[in-house]
Write a protein that holds these residues in place. Sequence first.
Motif, PDB file in Angstrom:
ATOM      1  N   VAL A   6     -21.766 -63.939  -9.381  1.00  0.00           N
ATOM      2  CA  VAL A   6     -22.786 -64.692  -8.273  1.00  0.00           C
ATOM      3  C   VAL A   6     -23.820 -63.558  -8.079  1.00  0.00           C
ATOM      4  O   VAL A   6     -23.809 -62.503  -8.224  1.00  0.00           O
ATOM      5  CB  VAL A   6     -22.117 -65.031  -7.083  1.00  0.00           C
ATOM      6  CG1 VAL A   6     -21.424 -66.378  -7.186  1.00  0.00           C
ATOM      7  CG2 VAL A   6     -21.291 -64.019  -6.613  1.00  0.00           C
ATOM      8  N   ILE A  37     -27.505 -62.577  -5.523  1.00  0.00           N
ATOM      9  CA  ILE A  37     -28.386 -63.187  -4.111  1.00  0.00           C
ATOM     10  C   ILE A  37     -29.640 -62.615  -4.570  1.00  0.00           C
ATOM     11  O   ILE A  37     -29.987 -61.742  -5.152  1.00  0.00           O
ATOM     12  CB  ILE A  37     -27.689 -62.775  -2.955  1.00  0.00           C
ATOM     13  CG1 ILE A  37     -27.631 -60.878  -2.862  1.00  0.00           C
ATOM     14  CG2 ILE A  37     -26.419 -63.237  -2.619  1.00  0.00           C
ATOM     15  CD1 ILE A  37     -27.443 -60.550  -1.464  1.00  0.00           C
ATOM     16  N   LEU A  71     -11.360 -68.841  -4.938  1.00  0.00           N
ATOM     17  CA  LEU A  71     -11.655 -69.510  -3.536  1.00  0.00           C
ATOM     18  C   LEU A  71     -12.550 -68.439  -2.835  1.00  0.00           C
ATOM     19  O   LEU A  71     -13.291 -68.730  -2.020  1.00  0.00           O
ATOM     20  CB  LEU A  71     -10.332 -69.692  -3.087  1.00  0.00           C
ATOM     21  CG  LEU A  71      -9.961 -70.660  -2.010  1.00  0.00           C
ATOM     22  CD1 LEU A  71     -10.735 -72.075  -2.515  1.00  0.00           C
ATOM     23  CD2 LEU A  71      -8.563 -70.862  -1.614  1.00  0.00           C
ATOM     24  N   GLY A  72     -12.159 -67.164  -2.920  1.00  0.00           N
ATOM     25  CA  GLY A  72     -13.009 -65.905  -2.124  1.00  0.00           C
ATOM     26  C   GLY A  72     -14.480 -66.200  -2.533  1.00  0.00           C
ATOM     27  O   GLY A  72     -15.213 -66.051  -1.551  1.00  0.00           O
ATOM     28  N   ILE A  73     -14.687 -66.209  -3.972  1.00  0.00           N
ATOM     29  CA  ILE A  73     -16.412 -66.310  -4.590  1.00  0.00           C
ATOM     30  C   ILE A  73     -16.642 -67.653  -3.501  1.00  0.00           C
ATOM     31  O   ILE A  73     -17.831 -67.474  -3.015  1.00  0.00           O
ATOM     32  CB  ILE A  73     -16.319 -66.905  -5.867  1.00  0.00           C
ATOM     33  CG1 ILE A  73     -15.715 -65.385  -6.593  1.00  0.00           C
ATOM     34  CG2 ILE A  73     -17.604 -67.105  -6.126  1.00  0.00           C
ATOM     35  CD1 ILE A  73     -15.806 -65.441  -8.043  1.00  0.00           C
ATOM     36  N   ILE A  74     -15.947 -68.855  -3.521  1.00  0.00           N
ATOM     37  CA  ILE A  74     -16.669 -70.038  -2.689  1.00  0.00           C
ATOM     38  C   ILE A  74     -16.838 -69.448  -1.318  1.00  0.00           C
ATOM     39  O   ILE A  74     -17.986 -70.003  -0.843  1.00  0.00           O
ATOM     40  CB  ILE A  74     -15.645 -71.156  -3.034  1.00  0.00           C
ATOM     41  CG1 ILE A  74     -15.445 -71.667  -4.434  1.00  0.00           C
ATOM     42  CG2 ILE A  74     -16.147 -72.322  -2.007  1.00  0.00           C
ATOM     43  CD1 ILE A  74     -14.546 -72.684  -4.806  1.00  0.00           C
ATOM     44  N   VAL A  75     -16.044 -68.997  -0.402  1.00  0.00           N
ATOM     45  CA  VAL A  75     -16.056 -68.720   0.929  1.00  0.00           C
ATOM     46  C   VAL A  75     -17.136 -67.869   0.973  1.00  0.00           C
ATOM     47  O   VAL A  75     -18.184 -67.959   1.985  1.00  0.00           O
ATOM     48  CB  VAL A  75     -14.825 -68.221   1.397  1.00  0.00           C
ATOM     49  CG1 VAL A  75     -15.038 -68.161   3.054  1.00  0.00           C
ATOM     50  CG2 VAL A  75     -13.732 -69.356   1.323  1.00  0.00           C
ATOM     51  N   ALA A  76     -17.379 -66.935   0.105  1.00  0.00           N
ATOM     52  CA  ALA A  76     -18.537 -65.635   0.240  1.00  0.00           C
ATOM     53  C   ALA A  76     -19.605 -66.347   0.132  1.00  0.00           C
ATOM     54  O   ALA A  76     -20.729 -66.190   0.698  1.00  0.00           O
ATOM     55  CB  ALA A  76     -18.064 -64.707  -0.766  1.00  0.00           C
ATOM     56  N   VAL A 100     -20.460 -69.550   0.554  1.00  0.00           N
ATOM     57  CA  VAL A 100     -21.123 -70.299   1.746  1.00  0.00           C
ATOM     58  C   VAL A 100     -21.459 -69.528   2.775  1.00  0.00           C
ATOM     59  O   VAL A 100     -22.554 -69.817   3.651  1.00  0.00           O
ATOM     60  CB  VAL A 100     -19.532 -71.326   2.291  1.00  0.00           C
ATOM     61  CG1 VAL A 100     -19.786 -71.805   3.732  1.00  0.00           C
ATOM     62  CG2 VAL A 100     -19.256 -72.184   1.360  1.00  0.00           C
ATOM     63  N   LYS A 101     -20.972 -68.551   3.031  1.00  0.00           N
ATOM     64  CA  LYS A 101     -21.378 -67.234   4.078  1.00  0.00           C
ATOM     65  C   LYS A 101     -22.715 -66.728   3.769  1.00  0.00           C
ATOM     66  O   LYS A 101     -23.547 -66.526   4.762  1.00  0.00           O
ATOM     67  CB  LYS A 101     -20.026 -66.104   4.345  1.00  0.00           C
ATOM     68  CG  LYS A 101     -19.135 -66.679   5.106  1.00  0.00           C
ATOM     69  CD  LYS A 101     -18.328 -65.235   5.460  1.00  0.00           C
ATOM     70  CE  LYS A 101     -17.194 -65.816   6.582  1.00  0.00           C
ATOM     71  NZ  LYS A 101     -17.042 -64.509   7.470  1.00  0.00           N
ATOM     72  N   LEU A 102     -23.110 -66.576   2.480  1.00  0.00           N
ATOM     73  CA  LEU A 102     -24.329 -66.094   2.240  1.00  0.00           C
ATOM     74  C   LEU A 102     -25.580 -66.992   2.282  1.00  0.00           C
ATOM     75  O   LEU A 102     -26.490 -66.588   2.258  1.00  0.00           O
ATOM     76  CB  LEU A 102     -24.271 -65.742   0.755  1.00  0.00           C
ATOM     77  CG  LEU A 102     -23.503 -64.408   0.697  1.00  0.00           C
ATOM     78  CD1 LEU A 102     -23.151 -63.949  -0.670  1.00  0.00           C
ATOM     79  CD2 LEU A 102     -24.089 -63.075   1.395  1.00  0.00           C
ATOM     80  N   THR A 103     -25.379 -68.223   2.101  1.00  0.00           N
ATOM     81  CA  THR A 103     -26.200 -69.413   2.188  1.00  0.00           C
ATOM     82  C   THR A 103     -27.146 -69.265   3.273  1.00  0.00           C
ATOM     83  O   THR A 103     -28.288 -69.457   3.107  1.00  0.00           O
ATOM     84  CB  THR A 103     -25.773 -70.764   2.192  1.00  0.00           C
ATOM     85  OG1 THR A 103     -24.652 -71.054   2.633  1.00  0.00           O
ATOM     86  CG2 THR A 103     -25.307 -70.796   0.444  1.00  0.00           C
ATOM     87  N   SER A 104     -26.688 -68.759   4.506  1.00  0.00           N
ATOM     88  CA  SER A 104     -27.476 -68.840   5.901  1.00  0.00           C
ATOM     89  C   SER A 104     -28.495 -67.582   5.537  1.00  0.00           C
ATOM     90  O   SER A 104     -29.664 -67.765   6.405  1.00  0.00           O
ATOM     91  CB  SER A 104     -26.411 -68.767   6.723  1.00  0.00           C
ATOM     92  OG  SER A 104     -25.645 -67.457   6.702  1.00  0.00           O
ATOM     93  N   MET A 105     -28.119 -66.500   4.885  1.00  0.00           N
ATOM     94  CA  MET A 105     -29.110 -65.360   4.823  1.00  0.00           C
ATOM     95  C   MET A 105     -29.874 -65.384   3.546  1.00  0.00           C
ATOM     96  O   MET A 105     -30.872 -64.527   3.519  1.00  0.00           O
ATOM     97  CB  MET A 105     -28.322 -64.232   5.165  1.00  0.00           C
ATOM     98  CG  MET A 105     -27.130 -63.690   4.362  1.00  0.00           C
ATOM     99  SD  MET A 105     -26.524 -62.211   4.671  1.00  0.00           S
ATOM    100  CE  MET A 105     -27.487 -61.005   4.344  1.00  0.00           C
TER     101      MET A 105
END
Lengths: 204, 202
Positions: free
Chosen positions: B64, B66, B148-153, B155-160
Motif C-alpha cells: 500500500v 499514501i 486484516l492489519g492492512i485493511i484496518v491501517a 481505514v485509519k489512514l483514509t482520514s489523513m
Amino acid sequence: MKTNANALSRGLVRCHDCGHLSKVNTPHCPVCNGHLHPRKPKSLQRTAALLLSSYALYLPANVFPIMTVTRLGSGEPHTIIGGIFALIDSGMMPIALLVLVASILVPMVKLLGLSLLVFSVYFNWPINARLATVVYRIIAFVGRWSMLDIFMITILVSLVNLGGVAQVIAGPAATAFACVVVLTMFAATSFDPRLIWDNPNAYE
Amino acid sequence: MELAACPECDLLLNPHQAAVGENAHCPRCGYLLQRPSKQSIERTLALSIAGLLLMLPANLLPLVGIKVLGTSHDGTLWSGVFTLFSEGMWAVAVLVFLSSMLFPLLNIVLSLLVSFYLHFNKPNKYLSHWMRWLQHLKEWAMLEVYMLGIIVACVKLTSMSEVKFGLGLYAFIALIVVSGMLASHLDGYLFWRHIRRLNNKL
C-alpha cells in the motif's frame, strides 16, 4: 467398531507428531523418531507459568501507549483502547468492533479460559469434558488473530514517516502486547487437552 | 488392523480410511481427524510451487502507499520490519519478520520438499523432520492476519491522506489464497502413512 477406552489405559502412547501408537515406555517413535510422552511433559506447570507471565504483561500492554501519532509537531499517544475510541469517533464502527474483538476480547478470553481449564484439571472439577475440549479448540484457534494490532502498527509506522508533517512511532505497549500474544499462543500449545479427559470427575 | 488414537481426547480408534469429501471426526470429542482431499500430494506440490513464485512479488513490491502534500510513500512487507527495527522495537520487528516473512516461506518450502519426495516416491532420511517442522510452523505463519492489519491501517489512514494499493498487494492476496488452499489440501494422515512406507525403504 467403536472402542471406549483411552489409548493410555491400554498401554499405548500416541506420537505427538505423526500419530503412530507405540507401547508405553518406548523412548522414540519408530516412524518419525520423535520423543514419545504419554501426555505433554509438565503440561500444567508450563501452561500456568506462561499464563502468569501473560497476566503480568497484559497490564502494561493496556496502560502504556501502543503508538504515538505526531501531526505537525504535536504528538498524541494512543493506547489500545484509545485507538478503538478514535475509530468510533471517526464513524468506523465495524472496524472498531473488529479491533475490540482482536485486541481486547480475544486475549482476555484466552487468559481466563486457559486458566479455568488448568484449574479444572488440577482440582479435578466435575466439568463437561466435551464442552471443555471445544473451549480449548476455540482458544487455540483464535490466538493468532490478536496479532492484528501489531501488524496494523507495523504498516502505519512504515507508511506514516513524513518527518515533522506526520509520523507514527510504535510505543512500549507494542512490545508488551506482542509478548502477551506469543506467550498465550505458547500456553495454548503447551496445554494437553487429553488431561481434561483424564479427570475422573469429568463427564461427557 | 492398526489402531489409532484421537490427539485431543486419547480415545482409541479403529481407523478407517475416510473417502474424499468425507470428514472423519472423533466420536467422543468431535476432533477433526482427517479430511481427505483428491490428489492431496499432487495438489500440495502444485500449490507450493505457485506459492513460492508468489512469494517474491508479495515480499518485494509495495503493498500500500499514501500520498500526503504531494509526496508519496510506499510500504512493503520488509519496510515495516525495517522501520520498527530502526526505531528500537527489535522484539516486535523480529516477531513481525518471522510471522509475516520467514514462517510463511518455510511453510511453503517444507510443503514443497515433502510433497516432492512423496510424489516421486523417493525416500529421504529428513522427510519426517520436515513434516514435523511443517506441523509446528503452521500456526505461526500469519499472512491472513497481516491482511486484516492492512485493511484496518488503510481505514485509519483514509482520514489523513489518499491511500493507493500497490501491485504487491495483489500478489499478497493470491499468496494468502494459495496458502489457505495448501492447508486444506495437505492431508497429514495420508502424508504420514506415505512417509512411513518410504522410511521403511531407507
